[in-house]
Structures are given as structure tokens and as C-alpha cells.
Motif scaffolding. Sequence first.
Motif, mmCIF file in Angstrom:
data_model
loop_
_atom_site.group_PDB
_atom_site.id
_atom_site.type_symbol
_atom_site.label_atom_id
_atom_site.label_comp_id
_atom_site.label_asym_id
_atom_site.label_seq_id
_atom_site.Cartn_x
_atom_site.Cartn_y
_atom_site.Cartn_z
ATOM 1 N N ALA A 36 0.830 -1.214 0.000
ATOM 2 C CA ALA A 36 0.000 0.000 0.000
ATOM 3 C C ALA A 36 0.860 1.258 0.000
ATOM 4 N N LEU A 37 1.874 1.286 0.836
ATOM 5 C CA LEU A 37 2.728 2.476 0.931
ATOM 6 C C LEU A 37 3.531 2.699 -0.340
ATOM 7 N N GLU A 38 3.845 1.633 -1.062
ATOM 8 C CA GLU A 38 4.639 1.759 -2.284
ATOM 9 C C GLU A 38 3.790 1.959 -3.538
ATOM 10 N N SER A 39 2.468 1.962 -3.384
ATOM 11 C CA SER A 39 1.584 2.048 -4.550
ATOM 12 C C SER A 39 1.589 3.432 -5.194
ATOM 13 N N GLY A 40 1.897 4.457 -4.424
ATOM 14 C CA GLY A 40 1.888 5.816 -4.947
ATOM 15 C C GLY A 40 0.514 6.459 -4.969
ATOM 16 N N VAL A 41 -0.514 5.729 -4.552
ATOM 17 C CA VAL A 41 -1.871 6.283 -4.575
ATOM 18 C C VAL A 41 -2.516 6.259 -3.192
ATOM 19 N N LEU A 115 -0.825 -3.629 -8.550
ATOM 20 C CA LEU A 115 -2.243 -3.984 -8.623
ATOM 21 C C LEU A 115 -3.099 -3.016 -7.825
ATOM 22 N N ILE A 116 -2.593 -2.557 -6.691
ATOM 23 C CA ILE A 116 -3.334 -1.576 -5.891
ATOM 24 C C ILE A 116 -3.546 -0.300 -6.701
ATOM 25 N N LYS A 117 -2.497 0.146 -7.375
ATOM 26 C CA LYS A 117 -2.601 1.345 -8.206
ATOM 27 C C LYS A 117 -3.519 1.114 -9.395
ATOM 28 N N GLN A 118 -3.410 -0.047 -10.017
ATOM 29 C CA GLN A 118 -4.238 -0.360 -11.177
ATOM 30 C C GLN A 118 -5.720 -0.358 -10.817
ATOM 31 N N ALA A 119 -6.058 -0.943 -9.680
ATOM 32 C CA ALA A 119 -7.455 -0.970 -9.248
ATOM 33 C C ALA A 119 -7.962 0.436 -8.929
ATOM 34 N N TYR A 120 -7.102 1.260 -8.343
ATOM 35 C CA TYR A 120 -7.491 2.646 -8.042
ATOM 36 C C TYR A 120 -7.758 3.425 -9.330
ATOM 37 N N GLU A 121 -6.892 3.253 -10.311
ATOM 38 C CA GLU A 121 -7.080 3.947 -11.583
ATOM 39 C C GLU A 121 -8.358 3.493 -12.273
ATOM 40 N N GLN A 177 -8.847 -9.856 -1.346
ATOM 41 C CA GLN A 177 -7.618 -9.080 -1.218
ATOM 42 C C GLN A 177 -7.860 -7.587 -1.036
ATOM 43 N N LEU A 178 -8.504 -6.993 -2.032
ATOM 44 C CA LEU A 178 -8.502 -5.535 -2.169
ATOM 45 C C LEU A 178 -9.864 -5.036 -2.629
ATOM 46 N N TYR A 179 -10.326 -3.935 -2.003
ATOM 47 C CA TYR A 179 -11.624 -3.342 -2.341
ATOM 48 C C TYR A 179 -11.479 -1.818 -2.282
#
Length: 230
Positions: A36-41, A115-121, A177-179
Motif C-alpha cells: 500500500a505504501l509503495e503504490s503511490g496512490v 495492482l493496488i494502483k491499477q485498481a485505483y485507476e 484481497q482488495l476493495y
Amino acid sequence: MNIAIIPARGGSKRIPRKNIKKFCGQPMLAYPIKAALESGVIDKVIVSTEDEEIAAVAREYGAEVPFYRSAALADDHTGTSPVVRDTLQRLLQLGWDIQHCACIYATTPLLSSVLIKQAYEQLCETSADYVFTSARFSFPIQRALLQTKTGGVTPFDPASIVKRSQDLPPAFHDAGQLYWGSCNTWLDQNKYIFSEKSQMLVLPPHLVQDIDTLEDWNHAELLYRMLQSQ
């Protein structure tokens, strides 16, 4: 700001203390915090827990624990959404300005910052209420079989059992995983993650593994080591 909330209670039954059990050399909780901290978002990572040891590990790896979860929200029957809503409401009372929130499960060592960034975008580029990670079932669920009380077999869907696999629509499952959702969406109890207004980020099978048993744990470690060796 954008935040991630990681629910991590201390009362795991099937794998005791699994949220801080060592996984490939580090506490399990360290992996989603780092991603999460490395995602940039994500600006801040909040760990929701009632457990002091889990809180200490969370802080060690860069997350914040501004308050402890109440015992009423730390039992075996409380779902994820009430925990996220409670955390958001308490943060808003502290004056936090929150636009988007990612709920990330504590046992997600295969989830990457990419993947965290991709889902946010994907969330920002669409009108979806939520974007969550998922995976495709490897075999058509319409051709599932049930075992009878006498040991016999009966089709789950008699109309589909005679159809060819390629003629049946693919089915997917939550990757656990992620929502991602906006703060307002999370706070609206009439909006559900698994609805027509949500979207999936579909992952390949080697990035998805529930971790509920020791066999699951061992398999996840094998997958993680494989990914690290690439």
C-alpha cells in the motif's frame, strides 16, 4: 487524501495469530502495508485491530493505529464493511479529509503495489461504486456436482451438466484481497460491493490464494517465492 484500511483482529482460530505469523521471513501483516505504501496512490495506511501486539507490528512497518477497534467489532461474526465504516467515521471525527479508501486484507502477500494502483485507476476512470480483485473459476461452476446423503451424485444444475464447457459463461470469485471505493460509498450502507455498480480487476490464478489453513499457507509461500524469483 486516500487511505488504506487493513482489518487485522487478533482472534484467528484456524491459524493462530496468522496476521503477524512469519511468512517467508516477515510478519504477514508487513506485506500489505508495504504494498500500500509503495503504490503511490495511498497516503496513509490504517490498521484496525483490538490487539496491542498486532498494533506494534503495524507501526513497525509504517502503518498507523490511531485507535483500537472495539470488542463488539472484533468477534468471529462481524463483517468487513462495518469495520471499515466504523474506522472511517472515527477518522472523520478526528478531522481527516478522506476521498478514497482501499480495504486490504491482512493476509495478502501476493498483492502488489502495481495492482493496488491499477485498481485505483480503474475506480477513477469509471463510474463504479467499488473495484475489487477477483479470479476466474478454472472449471464451469454450472457443471458442479453434489453428493447425496447415500453417497451418490447429482448435478448442481441439471440443465447445464449436458452442455459443453465452452458454451457456458465464465464465472468469477472474489479474490479476498482488495476493495477500492470512495469514502462516501463505503459510508453508504445501501451500496454493496458485489453489485452491478461494481467492477472486477481479474487476476491470474497464481496471484490469488485464500489463507485459511496451513496447507493454504504453505501454498502461498510457494507462490510468493516463485514470484520473487522471476
